[in-house]
Design a protein around this motif. Sequence first.
Motif: not given
Length: 312
Positions: A1-8, A23-26, A271-279
């Motif tokens: 599970m990726l932990r994300v935030g938003v600034v603004g 989003m699933e997985g987020v 963006f999330i797909h790339c982070l999960i897959n190291g791309q």
Amino acid sequence: MLRVGVVGTGAMGQNHVRIYHEMEGVELAGIADVDEQRVNSLAKQYNTAGFTDYKELFAQDLDAVSIVVPTKLHRQVVFEALDAGLDVLVEKPIADTIENANAMIAKAQEVNRNLMVGHIERFNPAVMRLKEIIESGILGKIVSISTRRVGPYNPRIRDVGVILDIGVHDIDIVSHLYDRNVNQVHAVAGADIHPFEDHASVHLRLDHDLTGLVEVNWLTPHKVRKLTVVGLEGVAYLDYIDQTVEIHDEGWVRYAKVEKAEPLKNELSHFIHCLINGQSAHPCGEEGRHALEVCLGAIRSYTEEKLVQIEY
């Protein structure tokens, strides 16, 4: 599970918050904004933590963050996010100056983190489909791309003109569809209702014989978002708003199948797909910098009344 935030959490930032929440997985681990009332209301609505200081958000064991603050603040907030070990998606344009864009790119490389720039129209399903059509060769060699992005003025836009605010979308898309950088720009523009330019025609040159024409204004009473691609074997007409692509050739008018979707949802999913897959996430910092270089070149062109070379 990726932990994300938003600034603004202004008009655009609220959409980032909503989509991450769905989003699933987020896990939307937190949001930050200087407007305490707004950030608290959104935090309650989306069951997340709210902060008025983004540094407190960065201390919440995040993996990644969307930065949706005024452009002049991009360098400062992006630097602190990268220092906190976060992958970053920053809204377009990447920065207010080339110097700041270069510094952000170098910093992301130094800490080995993604710096993705939010050029949302790349993720418009019609643009994605048109890119496939161009690459398939159906239209033949592409020789001209023209765009028209016009509509009424939004009073919240006070710090930049129409080229940097909305023209940057199509300048990036022209480069993206050609898969080439712009090497010359010439613009004619004027300011009639705004301190900066509120209407502009921007002529782009890519290689020796490929052209792009970007028309933008804040004077038209209704929104138009359209693009035309001219190839030796056919012409394609794209509507960003309706998410449609028509192909005309000597014998047929065809309508491409486009799976309609929210462009921002596609962008954040990438963006999330790339982070999960190291791309590596795209558009990357270098692509965002090029769009900024062309925009600043266009502004220089109309103010100095000359053709401007784009170095890269």
